[in-house]
Scaffold this motif. Sequence first.
Motif, PDB file in Angstrom:
ATOM      1  N   ILE A  39       0.892  -1.145   0.017  1.00 26.77           N
ATOM      2  CA  ILE A  39       0.013  -0.125  -0.165  1.00 26.77           C
ATOM      3  C   ILE A  39       0.996   1.234  -0.044  1.00 26.77           C
ATOM      4  O   ILE A  39       0.524   2.184  -0.482  1.00 26.77           O
ATOM      5  CB  ILE A  39      -0.738   0.006   1.306  1.00 26.77           C
ATOM      6  CG1 ILE A  39      -1.895  -1.132   0.996  1.00 26.77           C
ATOM      7  CG2 ILE A  39      -1.460   1.467   1.388  1.00 26.77           C
ATOM      8  CD1 ILE A  39      -2.889  -1.312   2.121  1.00 26.77           C
ATOM      9  N   VAL A  42       2.209   3.084  -3.281  1.00 26.44           N
ATOM     10  CA  VAL A  42       1.596   4.059  -4.235  1.00 26.44           C
ATOM     11  C   VAL A  42       1.702   5.488  -3.385  1.00 26.44           C
ATOM     12  O   VAL A  42       1.575   5.744  -2.491  1.00 26.44           O
ATOM     13  CB  VAL A  42       0.020   3.717  -3.883  1.00 26.44           C
ATOM     14  CG1 VAL A  42      -0.694   4.794  -5.032  1.00 26.44           C
ATOM     15  CG2 VAL A  42      -0.176   1.946  -4.423  1.00 26.44           C
ATOM     16  N   GLU A  69      -2.967   2.515  -7.638  1.00 25.54           N
ATOM     17  CA  GLU A  69      -3.413   1.044  -6.885  1.00 25.54           C
ATOM     18  C   GLU A  69      -3.573   0.058  -7.953  1.00 25.54           C
ATOM     19  O   GLU A  69      -2.609  -1.091  -7.782  1.00 25.54           O
ATOM     20  CB  GLU A  69      -4.419   1.203  -5.853  1.00 25.54           C
ATOM     21  CG  GLU A  69      -4.346   1.910  -4.707  1.00 25.54           C
ATOM     22  CD  GLU A  69      -5.590   2.095  -3.960  1.00 25.54           C
ATOM     23  OE1 GLU A  69      -5.670   1.087  -3.143  1.00 25.54           O
ATOM     24  OE2 GLU A  69      -6.383   2.750  -3.837  1.00 25.54           O
TER      25      GLU A  69
END
Length: 200
Positions: A39, A42, A69
């Motif tokens: 995560i 990004v 994403e």
Amino acid sequence: MKKVFLGLAAFACLAMASCGNMNQVLSAMTNGTGVVNAISSVIGLDKVKAQNLIGSWKYSAPGCAFTSENLLAKAGGEVAAVQIEEKLLPYYQQVKISESNTFITFNEDGTFSSKIAGTPFSGNYTFDEASQKITLKGLLLSVNCYAKKEINGISILFEAKKLLTMLQTMSAMSGNKDLQTIGDLSKNYDGVRVGFDMKR
């Protein structure tokens, strides 16, 4: 130093092309920190605040992030980012990018001063929190980059072609005439930004 920057581009493209191994992806996503790391790969999910940018930052390692994403998932997540960073490291070392000669200071008055591989670059900057874009404007060079929040600092990231062009320009400004012209990069670079992980 000839061909260093072309090699940098080629190796990063190879890294992107080799990121589809499902076993590697599953391993990264189940190692306890893989989901968090993926995560964090990004740009913009965990935003840097303007006030947090102020101060001095020094190079610690190559940096990489995806612009969405969807692109992150398609490339194989954190595995892809780690592989790209590993491929960038030897080329950064060849052009002598190190903690002692690559750093940047953002001042509250909108000015900045920096060195990249020992070449000074200073001027004015603006920072857009929404997009995380930093615009650096010097006397002879203007470049856009992006901030990404990291656990132990920030990353300063560029569109791949922009980074290579900037390094080429700065090397020319410092008197190095050995660099070759850099052509268009592979489409494998679309949606990926590369640069520097920075710490206080």
